[in-house]
Write a protein that holds these residues in place. Structure first.
Motif, PDB file in Angstrom:
ATOM      1  N   SER A  53       0.832  -1.209  -0.092  1.00 38.93           N
ATOM      2  CA  SER A  53      -0.045  -0.193   0.013  1.00 38.93           C
ATOM      3  C   SER A  53       1.010   1.039  -0.026  1.00 38.93           C
ATOM      4  N   HIS A 104      -3.574   3.105   0.958  1.00 40.02           N
ATOM      5  CA  HIS A 104      -4.403   2.504  -0.096  1.00 40.02           C
ATOM      6  C   HIS A 104      -3.470   1.318  -0.950  1.00 40.02           C
ATOM      7  N   GLY A 144      -6.721   0.285  -4.433  1.00 46.02           N
ATOM      8  CA  GLY A 144      -7.262   1.731  -4.248  1.00 46.02           C
ATOM      9  C   GLY A 144      -7.817   1.635  -2.659  1.00 46.02           C
ATOM     10  N   GLU A 145      -8.105   0.063  -2.505  1.00 46.10           N
ATOM     11  CA  GLU A 145      -9.011   0.120  -0.997  1.00 46.10           C
ATOM     12  C   GLU A 145      -8.113   0.285  -0.123  1.00 46.10           C
ATOM     13  N   LYS A 146      -8.475   0.551   1.180  1.00 40.16           N
ATOM     14  CA  LYS A 146      -7.564   0.329   2.382  1.00 40.16           C
ATOM     15  C   LYS A 146      -7.672  -1.065   3.066  1.00 40.16           C
TER      16      LYS A 146
END
Length: 1006
Positions: free
Chosen positions: A359, A364, A385-387
Motif C-alpha cells: 500500500s 491504499h 485503491g482500497e484500504k
C-alpha cells in the motif's frame, strides 16, 4: 587624400572598437551564463542550508581558469567565497545571478570572470589576422599617399606654372599619355583599395563569427563537462589519459593532476582485463571496428586503492588531427546491481506462496500477489485503491485498526493475528506482519504486508485442544478408574479377608487352618499387587509428589526390619543392619517413600534367598555443610541374577525369574517403582549380582540435614501405640458403612473382641447419630450415599458442642498415596485402609482409647445397635413399567453364590444375602426416584453401588443392568440411561425373588 585617410583611420578604429565591444558583450554574456549555471548547481544545497556542500561546490567551480572569484550570499550575508590567487581585479568582469526564481530567490551568486581573449582570438592565427589587418590598412594608406603624390605631381607643376611669377621655361610639360597613365593608375589603385577594403570587411566579419562560434562551442563543452553526472575519462590512441573530470576523481580516488598522462590500462582497468583492453584498442586502430564501442556495457573497474567494483561504461571514439581520442562515460553500478538483486529476491518473494500486498503512504492498496488472490479470493483489481480495513472481518472495530497504524508509525512494524473477510463472506483467520518502508530521507513511502492462512492451523489447534481435553479426560477417567478399582476391589476384599480372619479364630483342624491361611495370604498378595499398580499408574501420570519432612533414618530402618522380620524368620534368614559411624541420623526428605524403596528391596531379597542372611548397610558417602550423600546397600546371599536380566531389571512388569516355571509371585512392578521413586528424588539405584552368590542393590540419595527436635515419629498417628492392649468395653463406637457385608464383618470383628458398635449407612445418619449420642470414636467410610464421609466429618467438626472433637478414623478402600494426607487434612484423626483386619481395628482403638472424650465420672456400657435396615419398598408397587424379565439362569449366578459360601461359610452366607436384599430394595427405590426427577448424579452413584452389591451376591442380570445405567451416565447419554432405568424395577423384583427362592433351598459348601 587627407579626408580619405581620416575616413580610413576612422573605419579601422571603428572596426577595432566594434571588436572590443563585441568581446566585452561576449564576456558579459558568458559571465552571466556561468553565474546562472552556478546558481542552478547550488540551488538544492542553498535550500537545505548545507554550507559544507556550498563550500565544496565553490571550490570545484573556482578551479575553472576563467573564474577569478566566486561568492554565494543571502540577504547580504556571505555564505561561501573563494578566489584565485593569481587574479588581477582590474581585469575582471563581475556578474550576479539570483538563486531560485526571481520572485522567490534564496540568495545570489556573484562571479568574477577574467577578461582574457577567447582561445580563437588569443591563438597565433587570431593574432596574425589582427596584425595583418592592421598592417594592410597602414600599407594601403602609404600606397595611396605615394600614388596621390605621383598623380598630383603634374597637376602641381601646372598650378605652379600658372602663377604669374613662375618661369615657364623652367617647366617641362608632360605628354598626354602620361596623364592617361596617371588616371589609369589612380583607377587601378581605387579598385585595389576597394578590394582590400572588402577583404578587410570580410575578414573582420569572419573573425567575429568564428569568435562567437568558438565561444559558444567552448561554453557548451564546459557546461556538458561540468554538468555530467558520469565520470568522463578521455584517452588518446596511445591509451594515455588526457582528461579526467571531477566525478571521475570521486569515483576512482585519483586526482586529475596525478592520473593525467598515465596509461588507462595501468590505472583503471583490472589486471585480468588489461590484455583484452589493449588488443581491442589495437584492433580498432587497425580495422576501425570495435565491438564494445558506442554502446553501454557493464565491466569491472579498479579504484586507486586496488578494490574492484562494477561500472557501466560507454566508449565513443573521435577522430582528430592528432589521431583518435576515446571518450569514456562511466558510472558506479554497485548499488544498482545490489538493488537489482534485492528486486529479484523481492519479486521472487512476491510470487511466493505467502500472501502479500503493498500500500502507499496513505494506506491504499496498490499491488497484490497471486497468493493473495488464492487465499482471500479477491482479484488484484478488486482491492486496488482500497484500504486494508475493508478486508477485515470486523471493519467496525475502528480502535483496533487505529492501534495497528499507530504501532506501524511508532515502531515501523506490526505483527499479530487478525480475521479477514474471504470473498465468499467466510471469516479467514490469518497471521499478518506489516512493515513501514521509508526512503533515504526517512520519509514514509509504502507499507508492505504479508500474511498466511491460519484456518488449517486453527483447525489443528481445535483438534489438539479436543485431543488434549480428551487425553485429560481420559487421564482423569483413569484416575477415577484407579480410585474406583481400589475401592471396588478393597471393599469385597475387606469382607473376604475379614471373614477369613474371623474364621481363622474359630476351632479348625489343621487342613482347614492351612486353607484359611493360604486364602488370606493370596488375598494379601492381591492387595500388594493392587498397591503396586496404583502407585505405578500415579507415577506414570506424573501426579506423584514427594514430601520434604524431617525424619529419623535409624528409626525408619528399624521399623522396616520389624515389618519384615516375621517373613525372614519363616525362612530361617538373618536380618542385619549396619550403621557407619559417620551416618547422620536426622535427614529431610520423603521418609515414607524411602522406607517403601528399602522395604521393596528387602522383600525381594527375602523372596529370592533360601538360606543365609540379608544385610542392610548405611553410610554417608559424602558430607556437605547442610546435606549428605546417603548410601544404602541391601545385600543377600540368594540365587543371584543372571547378567542378561540386569539391564531389564528395572523395567515395568519384569522379574529376575521371568519364566513360565517361576516359583515366586508378583507383579514385576516393585523395582520399576523403586527406580521411578529414586529418579524423582534425583538419586541413583544400581545392582551388582553374581549367579548363585547373591546380589547387592545400592541406593544413593542426596538429602538435607535436619535436627532431632524437628523430627516427628514415623507412626501414622500421634497418640501412643496401644498395641494389643485390652480395649475398654465402655468405648462408644460408631461405624458408618454403607455396605451390609462390611457391616457384618466389622461388627463380628468387634464382637469377637467383646466390643459393640452402632452402625449407620451414610454420612447424614452419622451426623444425626453424633448429635444425639457422645461417641468416643467413629469409623467413617468415605464413599457413602446421600452424604460422604468427608462432608460428614466437616459437619461434625462444625457442631457447637464437645462432640465435635470426637475421634474420627477414615475407613476406606481409597488407598492411593496422598489419600491419607487428604483425609487427615479434612479433619479426620486416623486412617485404616481396607481390607481391614481385626488387629488393625484393635490397634486403632488402642491408640485412641486414652484420648476418648469423657463427659462423666463413670460411663455405662451402652450397646446401641443401630439397625442398618432402612425403609423397604414393596416390589410390587415400584414404579417402572412392566417389561420382559430376563431368563431365570441370568437372574442368579450359582457360581458367585458358591464363591460367597467358600469365602465365608454356609452359615454366614445366608445372613449376608438377606442383608443385601434388604439394602438393594432401598437402593432400587432411590434409583427409580432419581430417574423420575432426572437426578443423574444420584442415578449414577446408586447404579454403581447396587451393581457392585448385585455382582457380589449373584444377581448377574441386575448387575449388568446397573452397569449399563452407570456407563450411560458417565458418557452423558442421559436419554439411554433413563430408558434403561425403566427396566430396573421388573429386573430387580425378579432378581430378589429368584435369589430368595434359591436361599430357601439352602447353601452348602461344594
Amino acid at each position: 587624400m587627407i579626408i580619405f585617410t581620416v575616413v580610413l583611420v576612422l573605419f579601422i578604429s571603428y572596426a577595432f572598437q566594434y571588436l572590443s565591444q563585441a568581446r566585452e558583450a561576449e564576456l558579459a554574456y558568458r559571465s552571466n551564463e556561468v553565474a546562472e549555471l552556478v546558481a542552478f548547481a547550488v540551488e538544492v544545497p542553498m535550500e537545505e542550508n548545507d554550507l559544507n556542500t556550498l563550500h565544496q561546490q565553490a571550490e570545484r567551480f573556482i578551479q575553472h581558469s576563467d573564474l577569478a572569484f566566486l561568492t554565494i550570499e543571502r540577504d547580504g550575508r556571505v555564505l561561501a567565497h573563494t578566489q584565485r590567487s593569481d587574479t588581477q581585479m582590474n581585469d575582471v568582469t563581475i556578474a550576479k545571478y539570483p538563486i531560485g526564481s526571481p520572485d522567490d530567490k534564496s540568495g545570489d551568486v556573484i562571479i568574477g570572470f577574467r577578461n582574457h581573449h577567447s582561445d580563437a582570438v588569443a591563438s597565433p592565427i587570431g593574432q596574425f589576422l589582427i596584425w595583418s589587418s592592421s598592417g594592410i590598412g597602414l600599407l594601403a594608406i602609404a600606397t595611396m599617399y605615394i600614388m596621390m603624390l605621383a598623380v598630383t605631381r603634374p597637376l602641381r607643376k601646372l598650378q605652379k606654372l600658372s602663377k604669374k611669377d613662375s618661369d615657364p621655361s623652367s617647366f617641362n610639360m608632360f605628354f598626354q599619355d602620361e596623364i592617361e597613365a596617371t588616371v589609369d593608375m589612380v583607377n587601378s589603385m581605387q579598385k585595389k583599395l576597394d578590394k582590400s577594403y572588402q577583404q578587410l570587411q570580410n575578414s573582420i566579419r569572419d573573425q567575429k563569427y568564428s569568435y562567437v562560434e568558438a565561444q559558444q562551442i567552448e561554453e557548451k563543452n564546459v557546461a556538458i563537462y561540468n554538468a555530467s553526472l558520469d565520470a568522463i575519462v578521455v584517452a588518446n590512441d596511445q591509451d594515455i589519459i588526457i582528461e579526467f573530470n571531477a566525478i571521475a576523481e570521486q569515483l576512482f580516488g585519483w586526482d586529475r593532476d596525478e592520473i593525467v598522462g598515465r596509461r588507462l590500462a595501468d590505472t583503471l582497468i583490472p589486471p585480468a582485463l588489461r590484455e583484452s583492453h589493449i588488443k581491442g584498442m589495437q584492433h580498432f586502430l587497425a580495422s576501425g571496428e570495435g565491438p564494445v564501442l558506442n554502446q553501454r556495457i557493464e565491466l569491472p573497474a579498479v579504484r586507486k586503492s586496488g578494490r574492484e567494483f562494477p561500472i557501466e561504461v560507454s566508449i565513443s571514439p573521435a577522430k582528430t588531427k592528432q589521431g583518435y581520442i576515446f571518450v569514456s562515460y562511466m558510472r558506479d553500478i554497485t548499488q544498482r546491481l545490489k538493488d537489482q538483486t534485492e528486486l529479484k529476491i523481492a519479486a521472487h518473494a512476491f510470487e511466493s506462496s505467502e500472501a502479500m500486498f503493498i500500500s502507499d503512504a496513505k494506506g491504499h492498496i496498490i499491488r497484490t500477489n497471486p497468493a493473495f488472490t488464492s487465499i482471500t479470493g479477491f482479484e488484484s483489481a478488486e482491492v486496488e485503491g482500497e484500504k486494508p480495513r475493508t478486508l477485515s472481518a470486523n471493519p467496525e472495530d475502528i480502535q483496533f485498526h487505529k492501534q495497528i497504524w499507530r504501532t506501524l508509525i511508532d515502531s515501523g512494524r506490526w505483527n499479530g493475528e487478525i480475521s479477514l473477510r474471504h470473498r465468499d463472506g467466510n471469516e479467514l483467520p490469518v497471521r499478518m506482519s506489516m512493515t513501514a518502508v521509508r526512503d533515504e530521507d526517512d520519509t514514509l513511502t509504502h507499507y508492505v504486508a504479508h500474511f498466511f492462512d491460519l484456518t488449517e492451523q486453527k483447525h489443528n489447534e481445535r483438534i489438539l485442544r479436543t485431543a488434549q481435553h480428551e487425553a485429560e479426560s481420559a487421564n482423569e477417567s483413569k484416575s477415577r478408574f484407579l480410585a474406583t478399582m481400589s475401592h471396588e476391589i478393597r471393599t469385597p476384599m475387606n469382607s473376604v479377608l475379614g471373614v477369613l480372619g474371623l474364621l481363622k479364630e474359630t476351632p479348625l483342624n489343621i487342613k482347614q487352618l492351612g486353607l484359611v491361611q493360604t486364602a488370606r495370604e493370596s488375598g494379601e498378595l492381591l492387595l500388594a499387587i493392587i498397591n503396586d499398580v496404583l502407585d505405578f499408574s500415579k507415577m506414570e501420570a506424573g501426579k506423584l509428589t514427594l514430601e520434604k519432612n524431617p525424619f529419623d533414618i535409624v528409626e525408619l530402618l528399624q521399623q522396616t526390619l520389624d515389618i519384615l522380620r516375621p517373613q525372614a524368620a519363616n525362612k530361617n534368614l538373618k536380618l542385619n543392619v549396619i550403621f557407619a559411624d559417620n551416618t547422620p541420623q536426622y535427614l529431610i526428605g520423603d521418609g515414607d517413600r524411602i522406607r517403601q524403596i528399602v522395604l521393596n528391596l528387602m522383600s525381594n531379597a527375602i523372596k529370592y534367598t533360601q538360606e543365609g542372611s540379608i544385610t542392610v548397610s548405611i553410610k554417608c558417602a559424602r558430607l556437605y555443610t547442610d546435606a549428605c550423600q546417603l548410601q544404602i546397600d541391601v545385600s543377600d546371599t540368594g540365587q543371584g541374577i543372571d547378567q542378561g536380566h540386569i539391564t531389564d531389571l528395572f523395567d515395568e512388569f519384569t522379574m529376575a525369574e521371568d519364566t513360565y516355571d517361576r516359583r515366586h509371585e508378583g507383579s514385576g512392578l516393585g523395582l520399576a517403582i523403586c527406580k521411578q521413586l529414586v529418579n524423582l528424588m534425583k538419586g541413583k539405584i544400581e545392582v551388582d549380582s553374581q549367579k548363585d552368590v547373591g546380589s547387592t542393590f545400592t541406593l544413593t540419595l542426596e538429602l538435607k540435614l535436619a535436627e532431632k527436635e524437628d523430627c516427628a515419629p514415623l507412626s501414622t498417628s500421634n497418640p501412643t501405640l496401644g498395641g494389643t492392649a485390652e480395649i475398654s468395653s465402655s468405648m462408644r463406637i460408631l461405624l458408618a458403612e454403607d455396605n451390609p457385608a462390611n457391616q457384618v464383618v466389622l461388627r463380628t470383628m468387634l464382637e469377637f473382641s467383646g466390643l459393640s458398635a452402632d452402625i449407620v449407612s451414610n454420612g447424614q445418619e452419622a451426623v444425626d447419630a453424633v448429635s444425639k449420642i457422645p461417641y468416643d470414636i467413629i469409623f467413617m467410610d468415605i464413599s457413602m450415599p446421600e452424604m460422604d464421609g468427608v462432608e460428614a466429618t466437616q459437619r461434625i467438626r462444625q457442631m457447637d458442642s464437645p462432640t465435635k472433637d470426637v475421634i474420627i478414623v477414615a475407613l476406606t478402600a481409597h488407598a492411593i498415596r496422598g489419600d491419607k494426607e487428604h483425609f487427615l487434612n479434612q479433619g479426620m484423626d486416623d486412617f485404616v485402609s481396607k481390607p481391614v483386619t481385626r488387629q488393625s481395628i484393635l490397634d486403632c482403638l488402642g491408640r485412641w482409647q486414652d484420648h476418648a472424650s469423657k463427659t462423666g465420672s463413670e460411663r455405662d456400657i451402652i450397646k446401641h445397635q443401630t439397625s442398618s435396615a432402612r425403609g423397604q419398598g414393596d416390589a410390587n408397587n415400584g414404579p417402572g413399567s412392566a417389561t420382559d424379565c430376563p431368563p431365570q439362569n441370568e437372574l442368579v449366578d450359582e457360581s458367585t453364590l458358591q464363591q460367597l459360601v467358600s469365602d465365608t461359610s454356609a452359615e454366614a452366607a445366608p445372613n449376608l444375602i438377606t442383608f443385601y436384599i434388604e439394602d438393594a430394595k432401598t437402593r432400587v427405590l432411590k434409583l427409580v426416584e432419581a430417574a423420575e426427577s432426572e437426578d443423574f448424579y444420584t442415578l449414577e452413584f446408586e447404579a454403581h453401588t447396587l451393581g457392585s452389591s448385585a455382582a457380589a451376591h449373584g444377581n448377574a442380570a441386575l448387575c449388568k443392568l446397573c452397569r449399563s445405567i452407570e456407563a450411560f451416565c458417565l458418557e452423558q447419554a442421559f436419554d439411554k440411561a433413563l430408558d434403561t432405568a425403566t427396566q430396573l424395577a421388573v429386573t430387580a423384583d425378579a432378581s430378589f425373588e429368584a435369589l430368595d427362592k434359591r436361599l430357601q433351598r439352602g447353601l452348602t459348601m461344594k
